[in-house]
Design an enzyme around this catalytic site. Structure first.
Site, short mmCIF file in Angstrom:
data_model
loop_
_atom_site.label_atom_id
_atom_site.label_comp_id
_atom_site.label_asym_id
_atom_site.label_seq_id
_atom_site.Cartn_x
_atom_site.Cartn_y
_atom_site.Cartn_z
N ILE A 102 -22.23 3.54 -15.49
CA ILE A 102 -21.97 4.83 -15.28
C ILE A 102 -20.46 4.81 -14.80
O ILE A 102 -19.82 3.86 -14.27
CB ILE A 102 -22.71 5.48 -14.09
N CYS A 103 -19.75 6.00 -14.94
CA CYS A 103 -18.38 6.09 -14.67
C CYS A 103 -17.46 5.15 -15.27
O CYS A 103 -17.09 5.56 -16.49
CB CYS A 103 -18.40 5.67 -12.94
N ALA A 104 -16.61 4.58 -14.63
CA ALA A 104 -15.78 3.63 -15.32
C ALA A 104 -16.49 2.45 -16.15
O ALA A 104 -15.71 2.00 -17.14
CB ALA A 104 -14.62 3.16 -14.23
N TYR A 124 -16.43 8.03 -17.34
CA TYR A 124 -15.55 9.12 -16.54
C TYR A 124 -14.39 9.36 -17.53
O TYR A 124 -13.89 8.72 -18.22
CB TYR A 124 -15.13 8.30 -15.46
N ALA A 151 -22.94 6.79 -18.53
CA ALA A 151 -23.15 7.94 -17.88
C ALA A 151 -21.82 8.29 -17.09
O ALA A 151 -20.77 7.38 -17.27
CB ALA A 151 -24.14 8.12 -16.65
#
Length: 183
Positions: A102-104, A124, A151
């Site tokens: 998720i994210c970075a 992200y 995500a």
């Protein structure tokens, strides 16, 4: 019972790491939180102090049903640069274990090391250039392609974690946890 590895590093996103661990444990999964550093004590991106269950070196020879990475900076970079973790991800990918980030981390970890080549993925916003070889899905909060789950970021941590749970334990288990959390 499905076994899940959640590697953590200094600088990982607080909300993401804690949500992943909490939701998966609520769902009855066997979650091992492993510090990639020489200490079980990890300081998250926003100064939350978290103690891992083990060091990554303690579980390096184990096979898990899923490996789930929180994002956050510089945590994602620490995960990316951990040779032991990358070797474990490669071994688990060959076994078709669920690899989730998720994210970075989808870009910084998975993109750097080729896990999203020829896959649809998200991350992200602003990190999408790191999704090397992937089709970036900017309007999707969570994207599943084969055994790779990605995500966007902190606000999607709950749905991301419930999606991991659903993939490992089924829709009813994920829905039961979601209902208990008022999702």
């Amino acid at each position: 019972m499905s076994k899940v590895l959640v590697p953590i590093a200094n600088g990982n996103e607080d909300i993401e790491a804690i949500t992943i661990i909490d939701v998966l444990r609520r769902g009855g999964l066997d979650v091992t939180v492993a510090s990639i550093h020489d200490s079980k004590q990890v300081v998250m991106a926003h100064n939350t102090k978290l103690e891992a269950d083990v060091l990554l070196t303690d579980v390096a020879d184990q096979i898990f049903d899923a490996v789930v990475l929180a994002g956050g900076m510089p945590g994602a970079e620490h995960l990316r640069d951990c040779e032991l973790l990358i070797g474990m991800l490669e071994k688990h990918d060959i076994q078709d274990a669920l690899l989730a980030a998720i994210c970075a981390s989808p870009a910084v970890v998975f993109g750097t090391h080729g896990f999203v080549v020829d896959k649809q993925a998200t991350c992200y916003p602003g990190f999408e250039d790191g999704l090397t070889g992937a089709e970036y899905m900017p309007n999707e909060p969570v994207v599943m392609d084969d055994n790779i789950l990605t995500a966007k970021g902190p606000a999607t941590a709950m749905i991301f974690s419930l999606t991991v749970l659903g993939n490992l334990k089924g829709y009813e288990a994920a829905q039961s946890v979601a209902d208990g959390l008022l999702c």
